[in-house]
Design a protein around this motif. Structure first.
Motif, PDB file in Angstrom:
ATOM      1  N   VAL A  50      56.806  42.898  30.003  1.00 20.35           N
ATOM      2  CA  VAL A  50      55.878  42.666  31.230  1.00 20.35           C
ATOM      3  C   VAL A  50      55.773  44.038  31.880  1.00 20.35           C
ATOM      4  N   LEU A  51      54.451  44.533  31.952  1.00 27.36           N
ATOM      5  CA  LEU A  51      54.451  45.958  32.464  1.00 27.36           C
ATOM      6  C   LEU A  51      54.134  45.506  33.948  1.00 27.36           C
ATOM      7  N   ASP A  52      54.812  45.868  34.879  1.00 31.30           N
ATOM      8  CA  ASP A  52      54.529  45.888  36.193  1.00 31.30           C
ATOM      9  C   ASP A  52      53.841  46.990  36.829  1.00 31.30           C
ATOM     10  N   ARG A  53      52.606  46.914  37.332  1.00 27.39           N
ATOM     11  CA  ARG A  53      51.932  47.978  37.685  1.00 27.39           C
ATOM     12  C   ARG A  53      51.161  47.610  38.950  1.00 27.39           C
ATOM     13  N   ASN A  54      50.981  48.917  39.439  1.00 27.67           N
ATOM     14  CA  ASN A  54      50.144  49.089  40.885  1.00 27.67           C
ATOM     15  C   ASN A  54      48.686  49.412  40.433  1.00 27.67           C
ATOM     16  N   VAL A  55      47.764  48.439  41.075  1.00 28.30           N
ATOM     17  CA  VAL A  55      46.385  48.613  40.781  1.00 28.30           C
ATOM     18  C   VAL A  55      45.517  48.663  42.056  1.00 28.30           C
ATOM     19  N   ALA A  56      44.525  49.738  41.949  1.00 26.49           N
ATOM     20  CA  ALA A  56      43.811  49.682  43.251  1.00 26.49           C
ATOM     21  C   ALA A  56      42.486  49.079  43.145  1.00 26.49           C
ATOM     22  N   ASP A  57      41.978  48.177  43.948  1.00 28.66           N
ATOM     23  CA  ASP A  57      40.787  47.592  44.136  1.00 28.66           C
ATOM     24  C   ASP A  57      39.692  48.635  44.434  1.00 28.66           C
ATOM     25  N   GLU A  58      38.541  48.009  44.714  1.00 31.72           N
ATOM     26  CA  GLU A  58      37.165  48.829  45.053  1.00 31.72           C
ATOM     27  C   GLU A  58      37.300  49.763  46.282  1.00 31.72           C
ATOM     28  N   THR A  59      38.218  49.091  47.111  1.00 30.24           N
ATOM     29  CA  THR A  59      38.196  49.810  48.488  1.00 30.24           C
ATOM     30  C   THR A  59      39.530  50.622  48.434  1.00 30.24           C
ATOM     31  N   GLY A  60      40.272  50.780  47.620  1.00 28.19           N
ATOM     32  CA  GLY A  60      41.374  51.582  47.376  1.00 28.19           C
ATOM     33  C   GLY A  60      42.723  50.822  47.624  1.00 28.19           C
ATOM     34  N   GLN A  61      42.617  49.623  48.058  1.00 26.49           N
ATOM     35  CA  GLN A  61      43.986  48.770  48.550  1.00 26.49           C
ATOM     36  C   GLN A  61      44.554  48.757  47.216  1.00 26.49           C
ATOM     37  N   ILE A  62      46.119  48.816  47.277  1.00 22.06           N
ATOM     38  CA  ILE A  62      46.998  48.753  46.090  1.00 22.06           C
ATOM     39  C   ILE A  62      47.427  47.204  45.899  1.00 22.06           C
ATOM     40  N   HIS A  63      47.393  46.651  44.887  1.00 20.83           N
ATOM     41  CA  HIS A  63      47.926  45.371  44.528  1.00 20.83           C
ATOM     42  C   HIS A  63      48.879  45.380  43.291  1.00 20.83           C
ATOM     43  N   ARG A  64      49.717  44.406  43.148  1.00 17.70           N
ATOM     44  CA  ARG A  64      50.724  44.452  42.049  1.00 17.70           C
ATOM     45  C   ARG A  64      49.952  43.539  40.953  1.00 17.70           C
ATOM     46  N   LEU A  65      49.996  44.172  39.568  1.00 13.93           N
ATOM     47  CA  LEU A  65      49.706  43.152  38.552  1.00 13.93           C
ATOM     48  C   LEU A  65      50.669  43.254  37.525  1.00 13.93           C
ATOM     49  N   ARG A  66      50.932  42.019  36.862  1.00 16.77           N
ATOM     50  CA  ARG A  66      51.805  42.010  36.050  1.00 16.77           C
ATOM     51  C   ARG A  66      51.204  41.764  34.582  1.00 16.77           C
ATOM     52  N   VAL A  67      51.187  42.722  33.790  1.00 24.20           N
ATOM     53  CA  VAL A  67      50.482  42.735  32.442  1.00 24.20           C
ATOM     54  C   VAL A  67      51.521  42.257  31.320  1.00 24.20           C
ATOM     55  N   GLY A  68      51.355  41.072  30.821  1.00 19.95           N
ATOM     56  CA  GLY A  68      52.378  40.711  29.586  1.00 19.95           C
ATOM     57  C   GLY A  68      51.664  41.180  28.400  1.00 19.95           C
ATOM     58  N   VAL A  69      52.639  41.624  27.557  1.00 23.58           N
ATOM     59  CA  VAL A  69      52.041  42.216  26.026  1.00 23.58           C
ATOM     60  C   VAL A  69      52.925  41.892  24.989  1.00 23.58           C
ATOM     61  N   ILE A  70      52.449  41.193  23.989  1.00 23.40           N
ATOM     62  CA  ILE A  70      53.001  40.572  23.095  1.00 23.40           C
ATOM     63  C   ILE A  70      52.446  41.171  21.643  1.00 23.40           C
ATOM     64  N   GLY A  71      53.344  41.206  20.662  1.00 24.52           N
ATOM     65  CA  GLY A  71      52.728  41.807  19.345  1.00 24.52           C
ATOM     66  C   GLY A  71      53.216  40.963  18.106  1.00 24.52           C
ATOM     67  N   PHE A  72      52.200  41.301  17.234  1.00 27.81           N
ATOM     68  CA  PHE A  72      52.246  40.486  16.016  1.00 27.81           C
ATOM     69  C   PHE A  72      51.772  41.432  14.654  1.00 27.81           C
ATOM     70  N   LEU A  73      52.416  41.071  13.677  1.00 26.83           N
ATOM     71  CA  LEU A  73      52.327  41.717  12.498  1.00 26.83           C
ATOM     72  C   LEU A  73      51.937  40.843  11.280  1.00 26.83           C
ATOM     73  N   PRO A  74      51.418  41.366  10.198  1.00 28.91           N
ATOM     74  CA  PRO A  74      51.299  40.348   8.965  1.00 28.91           C
ATOM     75  C   PRO A  74      52.722  39.706   8.593  1.00 28.91           C
ATOM     76  N   PRO A  75      52.964  38.561   8.466  1.00 29.10           N
ATOM     77  CA  PRO A  75      53.998  38.194   7.962  1.00 29.10           C
ATOM     78  C   PRO A  75      54.445  38.486   6.448  1.00 29.10           C
ATOM     79  N   GLN A  76      53.367  38.764   5.734  1.00 29.42           N
ATOM     80  CA  GLN A  76      53.644  39.225   4.194  1.00 29.42           C
ATOM     81  C   GLN A  76      54.554  40.597   4.151  1.00 29.42           C
ATOM     82  N   ILE A  77      55.018  41.318   5.301  1.00 28.76           N
ATOM     83  CA  ILE A  77      55.728  42.440   4.945  1.00 28.76           C
ATOM     84  C   ILE A  77      57.021  42.400   4.209  1.00 28.76           C
TER      85      ILE A  77
END
Length: 659
Positions: A183-210
């Motif tokens: 989970v990437l915990d990031r501060n993001v700015a809205d259109e007015t410049g106000q800062i918000h906390r956004l939690r971006v979850g990242v999950i990965g997958f590969l071909p099982p044939q490896i």
């Protein structure tokens, strides 16, 4: 446990764009709305624009350089994509950058770094150092990450200052190779410049044939699970910890009915609830774009899989994938208002020339320069010589000396090993396919004059870091293997006055196996017996005819030892006669190493161009054609081929009359 450190369309070159407004459904599974009312006063919810960027299948192309021809190549290179990344970041207030795997292997720079001690001499892995310098936020593994073994990958990952995630590969005890998600915990700015906390979850997958493709490195060390099943297991918990969930899926796009354990499962993964965005790859295609038009569940113009935004950014650094999200901050959570997807190319083709659309990024170029120069010198080392020209221009029309060389080397390597095994009594055959025969790009061919052979020449003939494997096949399975190989040809109508295009569109050259040790004819007037996925679709069709061993018809029940590579032996390409149940030998040496040893031992090679295969004669004279670069004219030295005229993409048509 591997370690990592964390920090706080080609023909025209035009980008493919898509924009879609989605229902206001909260990414965290709640329903939101664009504003709320307090009496007569309207309170507008903050709008955040978030740019997500992806690279995939970089395959060690740090530089815009062709190591096989020792010249600049404007169609490849992280140094060029890096310029697009910096420009894309400058356009967006909030952005994240991901890679989708197949990073460490794919060209001679990767092979050089895999030699003992080389990575340490270059101060770590230069690709990961370059990516760290560019500020990647997370990445997943591709299948080629394992080609050099786990110790090499472990050492390489120490140079990556960003997390790797993979949910469907683990140690035998069930512990993951790397975290399944982050989970990437990031501060993001809205259109007015106000800062918000956004939690971006990242999950990965590969071909099982490896585990079959790299069995030599992974057996007893790694196990894999189905991509979709792994997602169903791990996405729900990740969903509870994030506002936006991004899936890095090193897998292509297929709309065939799901069977389980698919190699190309990106569409099925997109159907899993809780996933918001899918980054895909592995197939070396471009999405959104025409490569996937007409597939159910796929919108190739809007850039969606199962209604969710997705991109696939080509290969070798040819494109940057970009997805722009409009996120509305509600009291109940974040909602997705819309998105805009595109793939940005680093080049375009114009009048037969590759025109750059991006320049080298100086900071990225500086990181790997010592290893790059050392690789160029390594590739120039002499190995032996050839008494005849070696080229792949006409590999689909007549015997190919490059394939003859590879097959001779594979048999020479394997014969003494099998002599002391349970397979000692089996006749040895060898299967090889062309890698540089116009498949990756219109001008990707082998063209080596008679004379000295360098490491660069042999790497051009055998591009991939495969290892030698041997499978046991019956005569019937050898025939079906060749039937699967022969699907690369279009079905030809006998007797038509107009020349007919020989090659079927979209099928890779590396699945055209030529098996030495037998002889056979290919009847292209028959329909293909198999699909590219190995499904038997025309049981009454038989393209392979007159299959003989030692001049006699092959007995369907006779057993053979077929030398091939680990990818094919493990089932890559869906060929009959392959798979773990057919495996006889998994050798420690690479196919290219066998070719190098063979050339060094012979000193001067003269590959046999005896006709292993031929086209069966149709009932009426019929002309077929292929398209190759104009440079092929210097190797046409017989009366069977003739120039037909200009083709597409500034290529030239050469014809062969079947009679």
């Amino acid at each position: 446990m591997w370690r990592f450190r964390r920090r706080g369309l080609l023909a025209t070159g035009s980008a493919v764009l898509a924009e879609l407004t989605l229902p206001l459904r909260a990414l965290s599974q709640s329903i939101g709305r664009a504003g709320s009312h307090e009496g007569d006063k309207t309170v507008t919810s903050p709008l955040v624009r978030l740019r997500l960027m992806e690279t995939s299948d970089l395959h060690m192309f740090v530089y815009a350089w062709d190591y096989y021809r020792a010249r600049e190549d404007n169609s490849v290179g992280l140094v060029r994509v890096a310029s697009l990344i910096r420009a894309a970041r400058a356009e967006a207030r909030n952005s994240l950058l991901f890679d989708n795997g197949d990073i460490v292997q794919g060209n001679p720079l990767g092979d050089y770094l895999a030699l003992p001690g080389r990575m340490k001499k270059t101060g770590g892995h230069p690709m990961f150092r370059a990516m760290s310098q560019l500020g990647y936020d997370a990445a997943t593994f591709g299948n080629h990450e394992f080609n050099y073994g786990l110790p090499f990958l472990d050492e390489a990952l120490r140079s990556a200052d960003f997390p790797f995630v993979c949910a469907n590969a683990e140690h035998p005890d069930g512990t993951p190779l790397v975290p399944r998600s982050v989970v990437l915990d990031r501060n993001v700015a809205d259109e007015t410049g106000q800062i918000h906390r956004l939690r971006v979850g990242v999950i990965g997958f590969l071909p099982p044939q490896i585990v079959t493709w790299d069995a030599m490195h992974l057996t007893g060390r790694v196990r894999t699970t189905d991509i979709v099943e792994a997602a169903r297991q791990y996405v729900p918990e990740l969903r509870t910890r994030c506002d936006l969930l991004v899936a890095l899926c090193h897998s292509g796009i297929s709309a065939a009915p799901r069977q389980g354990n698919e190699e190309n499962a990106a569409l099925y993964l997109a159907e899993v609830p809780g996933i918001d965005v899918v980054f895909t790859g592995h197939a070396h295609q471009v999405f959104p774009g025409p490569d996937y038009e007409g597939l159910p569940g796929v919108d190739a113009k809007a850039g969606t899989l199962a209604g969710k935004p997705a991109v696939m950014p080509g290969f070798w650094g040819s494109h940057l994938g970009v997805i722009d999200l409009k996120l509305r901050r509600e009291v109940s959570g974040w909602t997705l208002e819309g998105f805009h997807s595109e793939v940005r190319p680093i080049y375009m083709r114009e009048s037969g020339n590759v025109m750059p659309l991006a320049q080298d990024d100086a900071l990225t170029a500086a990181v790997a320069l010592p290893a790059h120069k050392a690789t160029i010198a390594w590739m120039a080392q002499p190995v032996g010589a050839t008494s005849m020209p070696l080229n792949t221009y006409f590999t689909f029309l007549q015997p190919d000396p490059c394939l003859a060389l590879v097959n001779a080397a594979q048999i020479g390597y394997t014969r003494p090993i099998l002599a002391h095994s349970d397979a000692a009594s089996l006749p040895i055959l060898s299967a090889a396919a062309p890698f540089n025969a116009g498949g990756m790009s219109p001008d990707a061919f082998v063209d080596i004059p008679a004379g000295p052979l360098t490491m660069r020449d042999l790497a051009n003939i055998y591009t991939f870091a495969n290892t030698i494997s041997v499978v046991r096949c019956t005569g019937a399975e050898v025939k079906e293997w060749l039937e699967r190989s022969a699907i690369i040809f279009n079905r030809i109508v006998p007797g038509l006055a107009a020349p007919q295009k020989l090659l079927a569109p979209g099928l890779p050259a590396y699945n055209f196996d030529v098996i030495a040790g037998v002889t056979y004819a290919i009847d292209v007037t028959q329909p293909p017996r198999y699909t590219p996925d190995g499904v038997l679709v025309a049981p009454d069709a038989h393209r392979i005819a007159d299959l003989r061993f030692n001049g006699k018809p092959v007995d369907p029940k006779q057993s053979f030892a077929v030398v091939t590579n680990n990818y094919r032996a493990g089932g890559g390409g869906h060929f009959p006669g392959t798979g773990s149940d057919h495996m006889v030998l998994t050798a420690p040496d690479g196919n290219r190493d066998a070719v190098i040893r063979y050339v060094a031992g012979q000193k001067i090679v003269n590959p046999s161009v005896a006709p292993v295969w031929r086209f069966a004669k149709p009932p009426l004279a019929t002309t077929v054609f292929i398209e190759v670069p104009a440079a092929a004219s210097h190797v046409v030295h017989n009366d069977t081929l003739h120039r037909l005229g200009d083709g597409t993409n500034d290529l030239v048509r050469y014809a062969l009359t079947l009679a």
